[in-house]
Each structure stands twice: as C-alpha cells, then as structure tokens.
Motif scaffolding. Sequence first.
Motif, PDB file in Angstrom:
ATOM      1  N   GLY A   7       0.817  -1.211   0.000  1.00 24.85           N
ATOM      2  CA  GLY A   7       0.000   0.000   0.000  1.00 24.85           C
ATOM      3  C   GLY A   7       0.849   1.259   0.000  1.00 24.85           C
ATOM      4  N   ARG A   8       1.918   1.259   0.806  1.00 24.08           N
ATOM      5  CA  ARG A   8       2.804   2.432   0.832  1.00 24.08           C
ATOM      6  C   ARG A   8       3.508   2.597  -0.509  1.00 24.08           C
ATOM      7  N   LEU A   9       3.927   1.474  -1.090  1.00 21.19           N
ATOM      8  CA  LEU A   9       4.614   1.520  -2.376  1.00 21.19           C
ATOM      9  C   LEU A   9       3.700   2.100  -3.451  1.00 21.19           C
ATOM     10  N   GLY A  64       7.322   1.384   7.115  1.00 18.90           N
ATOM     11  CA  GLY A  64       6.525   1.986   8.171  1.00 18.90           C
ATOM     12  C   GLY A  64       7.272   2.057   9.479  1.00 18.90           C
ATOM     13  N   VAL A  65       8.604   1.987   9.404  1.00 18.44           N
ATOM     14  CA  VAL A  65       9.441   2.029  10.603  1.00 18.44           C
ATOM     15  C   VAL A  65      10.398   3.199  10.472  1.00 18.44           C
ATOM     16  N   THR A  66      10.408   4.066  11.452  1.00 19.63           N
ATOM     17  CA  THR A  66      11.332   5.187  11.427  1.00 19.63           C
ATOM     18  C   THR A  66      12.055   5.284  12.761  1.00 19.63           C
ATOM     19  N   ALA A  99       4.619  16.272   3.008  1.00 22.50           N
ATOM     20  CA  ALA A  99       3.478  16.231   3.926  1.00 22.50           C
ATOM     21  C   ALA A  99       2.848  14.839   3.930  1.00 22.50           C
ATOM     22  N   ARG A 100       2.665  14.274   2.747  1.00 24.49           N
ATOM     23  CA  ARG A 100       2.082  12.930   2.651  1.00 24.49           C
ATOM     24  C   ARG A 100       3.006  11.882   3.256  1.00 24.49           C
ATOM     25  N   ILE A 105       3.885   8.010   7.882  1.00 24.69           N
ATOM     26  CA  ILE A 105       4.644   7.383   8.967  1.00 24.69           C
ATOM     27  C   ILE A 105       4.202   7.921  10.331  1.00 24.69           C
ATOM     28  N   GLY A 106       3.056   8.599  10.335  1.00 22.00           N
ATOM     29  CA  GLY A 106       2.487   9.038  11.600  1.00 22.00           C
ATOM     30  C   GLY A 106       3.159  10.225  12.240  1.00 22.00           C
TER      31      GLY A 106
END
Length: 417
Positions: A7-9, A64-66, A99-100, A105-106
Amino acid sequence: MGEEVGGRLRRLRAERGLTQRELAEPHYTAAYVSSVETGARTPSGDALRHFAARLGVDTGELLGVTSPRDDVRLDLDIAAAASDFLVGNGSAAKMRRLARRAEGIGRTRQAGLAWLWLARFTEGGTRSRLVAAAEAALADDIPPYRELAVALRANVLTGLGEPHHAMHLLRTALDASLADHPHPVLLLALHAYLAEGRLRLGETTQAAHHAGEALRLARGGEELLTELAENQRRLAEAYLAEGRVTDAVAAVSALHDLLHERALRPVLARCLFARALVRRAEDLEGALADLRASRTAASDHAVTLELADVCRELGRLDDAAALLAEAAEGIPTDSPLSASLTFQQGSLALARGDLEAAEAGFAHAIDVAALRDARGVLAASVDKAGELLRDQGRSEEAADLLRRGLLLLGAEEDVPK
C-alpha cells in the motif's frame, strides 16, 4: 507486512507519477511491482532498497518504521523545501510529497508544518484547505505549533473580508501564549499579524503597539536570518553524522524557527510601516528610517507614498519627487492610492513654491478622490486647496470650493453660502 508495504509503495509511486514499469526497471518487472503492491509478494531487502532509491525515500518509510534519525532527516527535507519557497523557487509538489510522507509514517507535526508552508505560498481557495489540513495535523500538538496555524487561519479570514473574526482569533491565541506558552517565534507571528490586521482596519495606534512588540522580538534582517539558518542546518547535519541525534533534534528545531521568522519578513515590513505612521508625529527621522527599512523588505506603493511625504516634510524635496515619480509609474489609475498620489504631487508643488501647479494638483486630487471614494484624501485636498486660495486673497473661490467639497463628502445640498 507485505500488504502494508504494498500500500505504501502504491501510494508513493502514484504521488510521483511513476508507472509500475518505471518503478521496476532496470532490475525488476512491472508484474513484480504489481504483486508487491497487491500484497501477493513480500519484497526482498534488495527490492526494498531499489524501490526506496527510485522513490527518493528511506527504506524505513516503505516498511513503516522510522527512527529519531529518520525524523531529523524528514525535518531537514522540509526545511530545504521551505528554503526554496523563501527564495522564490519552491516546489508545491515536493512539499506536498513531504506532507504525505510525514502522514504516512504518523509524523503529524512534520505533516502540519509542511501543510503550513504550502499554505503560505498558495493563493485562492486552495489556501484555506491547506490551512485546514495543517490545523487537523496539529490539533493535538503543543500550543506553539498548534497556534502557528491560527496565525495563517486569521490571515485567510482577513483575505475573505472577516478581519474582526481574524483579530479575535489572534488576540485569543496571543493571550493564551503569553500566559502559558510564550514561544518567541509564535509571539512574533501573532503580534505581526495583529499589527497587519489592525492596520487594515485603520486602527493605527493599536497596529503600532503590536508592530513594536513584533519588531522587538525579531532577530534581524533577511541576510542575518539566512546565515543563521544555514549555520543551524550544517550543525544538524554534523550532529547526525556524529550520531548525536538529540543535539541534531535541537539544531533542526532552531532551524525551523529561523525559517518561520524569515517567512514573516513581508508582514514585518508592514509592522515597520505601522510604527512609522505613529512615530512621524514626534520623530520624523525615526519614521523615515522605518519607512526605508519597510520599503527595502517588501515593495509597497503605500509605503513609497508615505516615505515621499516624510521626505517632503523634512525638506528633502528631490527625494520626494523621485519617490512620487516612481509611484506614478506603478500605481494604476483605478487604485484608491491614485488619490493620495495626486494630493502629494500638489503638496510637493506647494513646498517648492509653485502655486499654480499646487492649485492644479489639489483640484485634480479632489476629482480623483471623489471618483475613488477616498474621503480622507478628499477632505485634505479641499482643505489645502481652500487654504491656498485664501492665502492669495481669493476668498469667494475658497468658499465655493468648500461648498463643493462638503457636497462631495455627503453634506445636504442646501449648505449655507
């Protein structure tokens, strides 16, 4: 995990306008990308690195990991995009992607700041929607960030013809900030926008008060702020390279404060103008300095006219003439400022002792002011023209002019002779 990465891709690829084939080449196929996006396959580490490089993001964003390091890097990217806006070559698409990316990534604070930068440099109805996006992103943040959006919301309301509502929002935010969260850049922004709004409403004394507070909090001009911001950027990069992430976070926070202050330079130019309007009553030289600084910071015909008037009062008639000639080239004939211009041209002629030109100038100013409904200029023009006629012993003409002026200002037609 495969479905989440897919989905992120898909979202990041669509934001960049890439086809599946363009994302895949030269090492993978469009079919492989499609299978990853639908969650049918989990990408390998090599594939993740390839996709991240093609999309211009970290692999952590796809997963989804930062980390705190990633957050600093995101802040630096937003700062770089903001700096581009400040020098006139910003990319709305780039800031929107940031912004997106932050939303994905919250990182709501970074998302809100990115939306605010977009709103600052956008006109029309879109601006209100961008401010709303910033408000939503910053709704649960601490007041110094949340109320940065209030300042821009007030600016939007003023543009929509709701200045009193705008002033209420700003005053409420200022009172709350002074009581609990006196962040210097936020206070600067709120005072600056209050000064601009009060000036628009014709409340010159209140405008000058807020202008003085804003100018007291400002750290310097464009060159100094640019230098300080670059120093903070380099410091944040150096701390990151050394693994000192906490120090990098502090440096990048200071960087963003400096950029927000740089963005206020046009509003601070209006603050200088507001202060000069009150200052000139007792300190012409001080008003002259403020007006020159305002004109340097942001071109404004009203400032040029005020500066010309102060120069005339100080006896610097050649300077006043040059400024009025410049204004005459830039002010449209249908602008309300055209009335002020013609009045000042008459005043300059009078200061030079050219009574014929002065009389013609004031007569023209009366006509233009009546046409543009510039009542203040109309009254001043009638007064000056009448005084000029009386000084020449032409009392009857002065009385006729006064009657005409009163009628133009809305007096009853049976004004006594």
